[in-house]
Enzyme design. Structure first.
Site, PDB file in Angstrom:
ATOM      1  CG  ASP A 298      -1.848  -1.216   1.271  1.00 11.69           C
ATOM      2  OD1 ASP A 298      -1.298  -2.331   1.157  1.00 11.69           O
ATOM      3  OD2 ASP A 298      -3.066  -1.098   1.437  1.00 11.69           O
TER       4      ASP A 298
ATOM      5  CD  GLU B 169      -3.136  -4.407   9.669  1.00  9.66           C
ATOM      6  OE1 GLU B 169      -3.799  -3.778  10.536  1.00  9.66           O
ATOM      7  OE2 GLU B 169      -3.285  -4.235   8.438  1.00  9.66           O
TER       8      GLU B 169
HETATM    9  C1  2M8 Z   1      -4.203  -3.984   3.639  1.00  5.54           C
HETATM   10  O1  2M8 Z   1      -4.865  -3.504   2.488  1.00  5.54           O
HETATM   11  C2  2M8 Z   1      -6.229  -3.090   2.499  1.00  5.54           C
HETATM   12  C3  2M8 Z   1      -6.573  -2.658   1.070  1.00  5.54           C
HETATM   13  O2  2M8 Z   1      -6.481  -3.750   0.216  1.00  5.54           O
HETATM   14  C4  2M8 Z   1      -6.522  -1.948   3.451  1.00  5.54           C
HETATM   15  O3  2M8 Z   1      -5.611  -1.207   3.826  1.00  5.54           O
HETATM   16  O4  2M8 Z   1      -7.704  -1.779   3.802  1.00  5.54           O
HETATM   17  C5  2M8 Z   1      -2.789  -4.427   3.201  1.00  5.54           C
HETATM   18  O5  2M8 Z   1      -1.955  -4.638   4.315  1.00  5.54           O
HETATM   19  C6  2M8 Z   1      -2.874  -5.679   2.354  1.00  5.54           C
HETATM   20  O6  2M8 Z   1      -1.589  -6.124   2.017  1.00  5.54           O
HETATM   21  C7  2M8 Z   1      -3.641  -6.763   3.094  1.00  5.54           C
HETATM   22  O7  2M8 Z   1      -3.814  -7.872   2.248  1.00  5.54           O
HETATM   23  C8  2M8 Z   1      -5.024  -6.256   3.549  1.00  5.54           C
HETATM   24  C9  2M8 Z   1      -5.746  -7.244   4.451  1.00  5.54           C
HETATM   25  O8  2M8 Z   1      -4.913  -7.657   5.492  1.00  5.54           O
HETATM   26  O9  2M8 Z   1      -4.880  -5.027   4.284  1.00  5.54           O
END
Ligand code: 2M8
Length: 423
Positions: free
Chosen positions: A165, A396
């Site tokens: 991201d 996380e």
């Molecule tokens: C995060 O991404 C999502 C968008 O796709 C978010 O920020 O809402 C990132 O860390 C991504 O790599 C990860 O797969 C996802 C779910 O853990 O969260």
């Protein structure tokens, strides 16, 4: 119960609690849908405790596969949940080749073949392989077809959401995109502190790229025609390993395919060319901009694919990965590996992919150091990573100085990969 058993029991409990029945969601509240590499990493953990449930995770992710082979970064469901941007923003139902279930229109790092291999090694199931290996192969072929930009075998990503991201390596590429106004309230803001997440300006740019891609059915004529096009070394190194694992899987069901092994070899050779002796790291490439190292952990990722030779691997470990001034542990900042070098002006120890320690990154690096023959170094990182989850729970991400848990708590891939690292 030993300390190891107790940590494993807690990790398995996180996965059980995040299990929706159809898939294991990444985190209890912040991430209520199915994400691609989250599910694959979860399946790697499930291989250690419940391979049948792991196989269900893979099948569930593949419900979202598009006709051309792409496995999307998110698969949605119809229940009402608190997450935005959701299915209405992506509009996949209006796109050619989209599946019946609503999904996003972009992809994510291809860990799936590696997960399928882990499941098969833990609990061989030929029928399962015959069912899913052609689907994984179709996804890899799609990457090589739709995301190629030259003859090197490397592939490009077209959205920062296809990798890490808001990592600073994307800053310059993202700054070229005109942000659009946000027409929804960000759900992450309801759960997490602003200082731990991407900014609104970044989100405005993410959405502008989604708009551009959606207008083209998520299939720009070539990656270089997309407003954001980046040769991410984390993504490409993960793909190189996945191609090897796919070749292994074909072998397990009786061969008949040697394309994956050849693709892996090509990718490794292309990654090897990106070595930068002065930086003890690898050079990334912005297709509309510069070529160079970025002071982010992606510069080190060819280690995961076993690309560096012995001398390079030792140098990269000593001068970058484990260097106290860069990504490694130091007196003031004992938790490693940081996602951004501490010597970088962009380093921010609280904010998402701009500095904090992530368990999945450490897991890739542990596997990579093992692959490069640095067994003692891999063991040191494995122990530090397990000490972090033992101390601060399955977060996380984590503050490198204090180990403070950040982002979502009870995070699935942190629990799943702890299970793998414990085994
Ligand atoms: C995060 O991404 C999502 C968008 O796709 C978010 O920020 O809402 C990132 O860390 C991504 O790599 C990860 O797969 C996802 C779910 O853990 O969260």
């Amino acid at each position: 119960m030993t300390a190891v058993q107790s940590l494993a029991a807690r990790a398995a409990e996180v996965l059980r609690r995040n299990d929706t029945g159809l898939f294991v969601k990444p985190g209890p509240r912040v991430y209520p849908f199915q994400w691609n590499w989250d599910s694959a990493l979860v399946a790697i953990g499930l291989a250690r405790v419940d391979p049948e449930r792991g196989r269900a995770e893979v099948r569930s992710l593949l419900r979202g596969q598009w006709a051309d082979g792409m496995v999307p970064h998110m698969v949605f469901h119809a229940e009402s949940v608190d997450y935005s941007p959701g299915p209405e923003v992506w509009g996949s139902s209006e796109c050619r080749g989209a599946p019946g279930v609503a999904t996003s229109g972009i992809t994510q790092p291809p860990v799936l073949a590696t997960a399928v291999r882990a499941l098969h090694e833990a609990d061989p199931d030929r029928e399962f392989l015959e069912e899913v290996v052609p689907a994984v192969d179709a996804w890899h072929r799609w990457l090589q077809r739709d995301r190629r930009f030259d003859d090197s075998g490397l592939v490009a990503i077209v959205h920062p959401w296809e990798s890490a991201d808001n990592a600073p390596r994307f800053d310059a590429a993202l700054a070229r995109v005109d942000p659009r106004e946000l027409t929804f309230t960000r759900s992450d803001r309801r759960h997490l502190h602003e200082a731990e997440r991407p900014t609104d300006l970044e989100y405005g740019r993410y959405m502008a790229i989604v708009d551009h891609l959606r207008d083209r059915g998520y299939r720009p004529a070539s990656p270089s025609e997309a407003p954001f096009a980046y040769v991410d070394l984390a993504f490409n190194s993960i793909l190189a390993v996945a191609e090897d694992d796919l070749a292994w899987l074909f072998g397990a069901i009786g061969g008949g395919e040697d394309g994956a092994a050849a693709r892996a070899a090509r990718l490794r050779a292309a990654l090897a060319e990106r070595w930068d002796e002065t930086e003890a790291a690898y050079r990334e490439r912005d297709l509309h901009g510069a070529d160079g190292t970025t002071e982010t952990v992606a510069d080190l990722f060819p280690v995961y694919a076993g690309v560096p030779n012995d001398r390079q691997a030792r140098k990269l470990f000593a001068e970058a990965l484990w260097s106290p001034a860069r990504f490694g542990p130091s007196e003031d900042s004992p938790w490693a590996v940081t996602t951004v070098s501490k010597s970088s002006a962009a380093y921010d120890p609280r904010r998402y992919w701009r500095g904090p320690v992530w368990i999945n990154i450490n897991w890739f690096l542990v596997r990579g150091l093992q692959r490069c023959g640095l067994a003692a170094e891999a063991e040191e990182l494995r122990r530090l990573t397990l000490r972090l989850v033992e101390t601060s729970g399955f977060a996380e991400y984590y503050h490198p100085e204090t180990g403070e848990p950040l982002g979502s708590r009870d995070f699935s891939w942190s629990a799943a990969l702890a299970l793998d690292l414990l085994s």
